[in-house]
Design a protein around this motif. Structure first.
Motif, PDB file in Angstrom:
ATOM      1  N   ILE A 113       0.861  -1.181   0.000  1.00  0.00           N
ATOM      2  CA  ILE A 113       0.000   0.000   0.000  1.00  0.00           C
ATOM      3  C   ILE A 113       0.900   1.234   0.000  1.00  0.00           C
ATOM      4  O   ILE A 113       1.199   1.796   1.063  1.00  0.00           O
ATOM      5  CB  ILE A 113      -0.949   0.036   1.211  1.00  0.00           C
ATOM      6  CG1 ILE A 113      -1.615  -1.325   1.434  1.00  0.00           C
ATOM      7  CG2 ILE A 113      -2.035   1.100   1.021  1.00  0.00           C
ATOM      8  CD1 ILE A 113      -0.977  -2.136   2.515  1.00  0.00           C
ATOM      9  N   PRO A 114       1.382   1.663  -1.149  1.00  0.00           N
ATOM     10  CA  PRO A 114       2.403   2.720  -1.190  1.00  0.00           C
ATOM     11  C   PRO A 114       2.037   4.000  -0.470  1.00  0.00           C
ATOM     12  O   PRO A 114       2.902   4.653   0.115  1.00  0.00           O
ATOM     13  CB  PRO A 114       2.593   2.957  -2.694  1.00  0.00           C
ATOM     14  CG  PRO A 114       2.230   1.663  -3.328  1.00  0.00           C
ATOM     15  CD  PRO A 114       1.096   1.134  -2.501  1.00  0.00           C
ATOM     16  N   ASN A 115       0.764   4.400  -0.499  1.00  0.00           N
ATOM     17  CA  ASN A 115       0.394   5.682   0.102  1.00  0.00           C
ATOM     18  C   ASN A 115      -0.001   5.573   1.575  1.00  0.00           C
ATOM     19  O   ASN A 115      -0.484   6.546   2.160  1.00  0.00           O
ATOM     20  CB  ASN A 115      -0.707   6.358  -0.707  1.00  0.00           C
ATOM     21  CG  ASN A 115      -0.155   6.961  -1.992  1.00  0.00           C
ATOM     22  OD1 ASN A 115       1.040   7.223  -2.103  1.00  0.00           O
ATOM     23  ND2 ASN A 115      -1.010   7.166  -2.974  1.00  0.00           N
ATOM     24  N   LEU A 116       0.228   4.419   2.172  1.00  0.00           N
ATOM     25  CA  LEU A 116       0.101   4.294   3.618  1.00  0.00           C
ATOM     26  C   LEU A 116       1.242   5.071   4.270  1.00  0.00           C
ATOM     27  O   LEU A 116       2.399   4.957   3.850  1.00  0.00           O
ATOM     28  CB  LEU A 116       0.184   2.816   4.011  1.00  0.00           C
ATOM     29  CG  LEU A 116       0.082   2.484   5.493  1.00  0.00           C
ATOM     30  CD1 LEU A 116      -1.291   2.841   6.039  1.00  0.00           C
ATOM     31  CD2 LEU A 116       0.379   0.999   5.712  1.00  0.00           C
ATOM     32  N   ASP A 117       0.923   5.869   5.287  1.00  0.00           N
ATOM     33  CA  ASP A 117       1.963   6.663   5.932  1.00  0.00           C
ATOM     34  C   ASP A 117       1.794   6.654   7.443  1.00  0.00           C
ATOM     35  O   ASP A 117       0.847   6.062   7.982  1.00  0.00           O
ATOM     36  CB  ASP A 117       1.993   8.087   5.390  1.00  0.00           C
ATOM     37  CG  ASP A 117       0.664   8.820   5.542  1.00  0.00           C
ATOM     38  OD1 ASP A 117      -0.139   8.435   6.427  1.00  0.00           O
ATOM     39  OD2 ASP A 117       0.425   9.782   4.788  1.00  0.00           O
ATOM     40  N   THR A 118       2.707   7.311   8.133  1.00  0.00           N
ATOM     41  CA  THR A 118       2.680   7.293   9.598  1.00  0.00           C
ATOM     42  C   THR A 118       1.428   7.966  10.142  1.00  0.00           C
ATOM     43  O   THR A 118       0.929   7.576  11.201  1.00  0.00           O
ATOM     44  CB  THR A 118       3.930   7.978  10.175  1.00  0.00           C
ATOM     45  OG1 THR A 118       4.014   9.313   9.684  1.00  0.00           O
ATOM     46  CG2 THR A 118       5.189   7.225   9.795  1.00  0.00           C
ATOM     47  N   LEU A 202       1.253   8.695  -6.457  1.00  0.00           N
ATOM     48  CA  LEU A 202       2.216   8.276  -5.445  1.00  0.00           C
ATOM     49  C   LEU A 202       2.677   9.461  -4.597  1.00  0.00           C
ATOM     50  O   LEU A 202       3.096  10.493  -5.117  1.00  0.00           O
ATOM     51  CB  LEU A 202       3.422   7.632  -6.126  1.00  0.00           C
ATOM     52  CG  LEU A 202       4.416   6.889  -5.236  1.00  0.00           C
ATOM     53  CD1 LEU A 202       3.753   5.689  -4.574  1.00  0.00           C
ATOM     54  CD2 LEU A 202       5.621   6.439  -6.069  1.00  0.00           C
ATOM     55  N   LYS A 203       2.616   9.308  -3.279  1.00  0.00           N
ATOM     56  CA  LYS A 203       3.099  10.351  -2.381  1.00  0.00           C
ATOM     57  C   LYS A 203       4.620  10.460  -2.466  1.00  0.00           C
ATOM     58  O   LYS A 203       5.319   9.482  -2.715  1.00  0.00           O
ATOM     59  CB  LYS A 203       2.673  10.045  -0.944  1.00  0.00           C
ATOM     60  CG  LYS A 203       1.180  10.177  -0.708  1.00  0.00           C
ATOM     61  CD  LYS A 203       0.823   9.899   0.742  1.00  0.00           C
ATOM     62  CE  LYS A 203      -0.666  10.043   0.979  1.00  0.00           C
ATOM     63  NZ  LYS A 203      -1.033   9.751   2.395  1.00  0.00           N
ATOM     64  N   LYS A 204       5.128  11.662  -2.214  1.00  0.00           N
ATOM     65  CA  LYS A 204       6.531  11.954  -2.467  1.00  0.00           C
ATOM     66  C   LYS A 204       7.487  11.156  -1.601  1.00  0.00           C
ATOM     67  O   LYS A 204       8.646  10.951  -1.980  1.00  0.00           O
ATOM     68  CB  LYS A 204       6.798  13.441  -2.281  1.00  0.00           C
ATOM     69  CG  LYS A 204       6.554  13.954  -0.868  1.00  0.00           C
ATOM     70  CD  LYS A 204       6.830  15.446  -0.785  1.00  0.00           C
ATOM     71  CE  LYS A 204       6.612  15.976   0.624  1.00  0.00           C
ATOM     72  NZ  LYS A 204       6.881  17.435   0.708  1.00  0.00           N
ATOM     73  N   GLU A 205       7.059  10.672  -0.416  1.00  0.00           N
ATOM     74  CA  GLU A 205       7.986   9.964   0.461  1.00  0.00           C
ATOM     75  C   GLU A 205       8.319   8.545  -0.007  1.00  0.00           C
ATOM     76  O   GLU A 205       9.166   7.879   0.588  1.00  0.00           O
ATOM     77  CB  GLU A 205       7.446   9.909   1.901  1.00  0.00           C
ATOM     78  CG  GLU A 205       6.113   9.229   2.066  1.00  0.00           C
ATOM     79  CD  GLU A 205       4.955  10.218   2.094  1.00  0.00           C
ATOM     80  OE1 GLU A 205       4.080  10.087   2.962  1.00  0.00           O
ATOM     81  OE2 GLU A 205       4.933  11.110   1.231  1.00  0.00           O
ATOM     82  N   ASN A 206       7.664   8.095  -1.067  1.00  0.00           N
ATOM     83  CA  ASN A 206       7.944   6.762  -1.619  1.00  0.00           C
ATOM     84  C   ASN A 206       9.098   6.838  -2.620  1.00  0.00           C
ATOM     85  O   ASN A 206       8.932   6.642  -3.818  1.00  0.00           O
ATOM     86  CB  ASN A 206       6.687   6.188  -2.279  1.00  0.00           C
ATOM     87  CG  ASN A 206       5.592   5.909  -1.280  1.00  0.00           C
ATOM     88  OD1 ASN A 206       5.663   4.962  -0.505  1.00  0.00           O
ATOM     89  ND2 ASN A 206       4.570   6.753  -1.278  1.00  0.00           N
TER      90      ASN A 206
END
Length: 221
Positions: A113-118, A202-206
């Motif tokens: 799940i690429p856009n899963l974040d903290t 895609l969010k930038k932190e990936n």
């Protein structure tokens, strides 16, 4: 030790063993590389969860040598091998294994799940009263969590059709009397079309997956 724990549940990135549904377009090696890049991004994103009172665990499969994967773990993370025959049994065992360490709340997610974040992981813990789910856009769920007093065995030891588009609805039917929170839906990566869509969302932190997508954009045309 913190009071909350997050489990990243994954298969070891082995060629022709992981992300096989991507192989309608990618080779076995390329599909495994996609899995590896997503894992690298996840471990990087979640390495500071302990600063928010959440311990990080990696539950990995047994189909390949895990040494390279384990070498990517942040210093404050823990890892153990999955146990069980079905994916439900393995998830159930992973959650019980971590609860046995006396955590008050445990959350488990997949690793695709690429856009899963903290922020989403933190939200799962803060909103959870008994059970929390993160729905995936294909009708399944990317996240499940509960408090120590809840036993999720009934949903993991059933005949639920894992991988089908009604998994979440089937699961909720087994939990009619619980306080359930649903998080925002996210896209997981199962098919080539999912990868094509993720190029634009895609969010930038990936960083690792983004680089792979840019380097291999010709494969996805």
């Amino acid at each position: 030790m913190n009071k909350w724990a997050y489990i990243l549940f994954t298969r070891v990135p082995v060629e022709n063993k992981v992300k096989t549904r991507l192989q309608s377009l990618l080779s076995g090696e390329e599909a495994a590389r996609v899995q590896q890049k997503m894992l690298q991004d996840s471990l990087k994103k979640f390495e500071r969860l302990n600063e928010f009172g959440i311990d990080l665990y990696l539950a990995y499969s047994d189909e390949g040598d895990p040494n390279h994967l384990l070498s990517l773990l942040p210093k404050n993370a823990h890892a153990f091998q999955q146990q069980g025959e079905t994916i439900g049994q393995r998830m159930n065992d992973a959650i019980k294994t971590v609860f046995a360490k006396n955590y008050e709340k445990v959350v488990l997610t997949g690793s695709d799940i690429p856009n899963l974040d903290t922020a989403i992981i933190q939200s799962a813990f803060h909103q959870m009263r008994e059970i929390v789910f993160g729905p995936s856009l294909d009708g399944g769920y990317y996240l499940v969590g509960c408090t120590q007093s809840i036993d999720l065995t009934p949903i993991f030891e059933t005949d639920i059709s894992w991988g089908k588009n009604n998994v979440l609805n089937e699961t909720l039917q087994y939990l009619p009397d619980f306080d359930i929170v649903l998080l925002p839906a996210l896209q997981d990566i199962d098919y080539p079309d999912d990868l094509k869509l993720m190029r634009h969302e895609l969010k930038k932190e990936n960083h690792f997956l983004r680089y792979w997508l840019e380097e291999n954009r010709g494969l996805l045309e």
